[in-house]
Design an enzyme around this catalytic site. Structure first.
Site, mmCIF file in Angstrom:
data_model
loop_
_atom_site.group_PDB
_atom_site.id
_atom_site.type_symbol
_atom_site.label_atom_id
_atom_site.label_comp_id
_atom_site.label_asym_id
_atom_site.label_seq_id
_atom_site.Cartn_x
_atom_site.Cartn_y
_atom_site.Cartn_z
ATOM 1 C CB SER A 119 -0.918 -0.073 1.216
ATOM 2 O OG SER A 119 -2.024 0.745 1.054
ATOM 3 C CG HIS A 144 -4.582 -1.774 -1.614
ATOM 4 N ND1 HIS A 144 -5.039 -2.542 -0.566
ATOM 5 C CD2 HIS A 144 -3.993 -0.697 -1.025
ATOM 6 C CE1 HIS A 144 -4.750 -1.966 0.583
ATOM 7 N NE2 HIS A 144 -4.116 -0.832 0.335
#
Length: 215
Positions: A119, A144
């Site tokens: 992330s 993501h």
């Protein structure tokens, strides 16, 4: 967004607590003509221009890391700074504060993934100096879209939803820039958790090289 609710917008692996603090930090002792001097291991490594990002990313972590980057730039504006990253991600705004500082300072920032860079951790990994974004052989990298939660009145939910979409667009545009992937591909790949091995991350453009053990 910038009230107490701003931390509802995160980019992280849920199984990790972004407020988890380091425990049992090792201490090293150095001998000098004036006797012994003790340092915690992170302060000692900072003298070698090595910074560790080994937790989730929140405002406190961001402030500390930005301060270290600025200090090392003041010490020597031409010598590389290394950031070792083992992070599940965290606050998007806190991560962007680190990212902006990395881009703004004079020294090249070498980013090195060990463990997992997920992330916002993966985003910061990709934001290192071109040619100097590295990963250890058994590390994992995941990208993501930002995670968000909204509560309150309908108008508040609408405001937070717009902010999440804005941050998603910002992050994906920067990822496209650093990876040389199309924005369309980044948008598609970040719809869900997208895990990569170090070799796959090189091919994707997130990093430049896998550090091999030649022993």
């Amino acid at each position: 967004m910038y009230s107490e609710k701003k931390h509802l917008i995160q980019s992280s692996i849920n199984s990790r607590d972004i407020d988890k603090s380091r425990s049992a930090v090792p201490t090293v002792v150095e001998q000098s003509g004036r006797g012994e001097r003790a340092f915690d291991i992170y302060s000692r490594l900072l003298r070698e221009r090595i910074i560790f990002l080994g937790t989730g990313i929140n405002d406190q972590v961001s402030d500390s890391l930005v301060a270290q980057l600025l200090f090392l730039e003041a010490e020597d504006p031409h010598k590389d700074i290394q950031i070792y990253i083992n992070s599940p991600g965290g606050s998007v705004t806190a991560g962007l504060a680190i990212y902006d500082t990395m881009q703004q300072i004079s020294p090249d920032v070498v980013t090195i993934c060990f463990g997992v860079a997920a992330s916002m951790g993966a985003f910061l990994l990709s934001g290192g100096a071109k040619g100097k974004r590295l990963a250890l052989p058994n590390s994992r990298i995941m990208i993501h879209q930002p995670l968000g939660g909204a509560q309150g009145q309908a108008v508040e939910i609408e405001i937070q939803a717009k902010e999440i979409l804005f941050l998603k667009k910002t992050l994906n545009s920067l990822l496209a820039k650093h990876t040389n992937q199309s924005l369309e591909k980044i948008n598609e790949d970040t719809e869900r958790d997208y895990f990569l091995s170090p070799e796959e991350a090189v091919e994707y453009g997130l990093i430049d090289k896998v550090i091999k053990n030649d022993k």
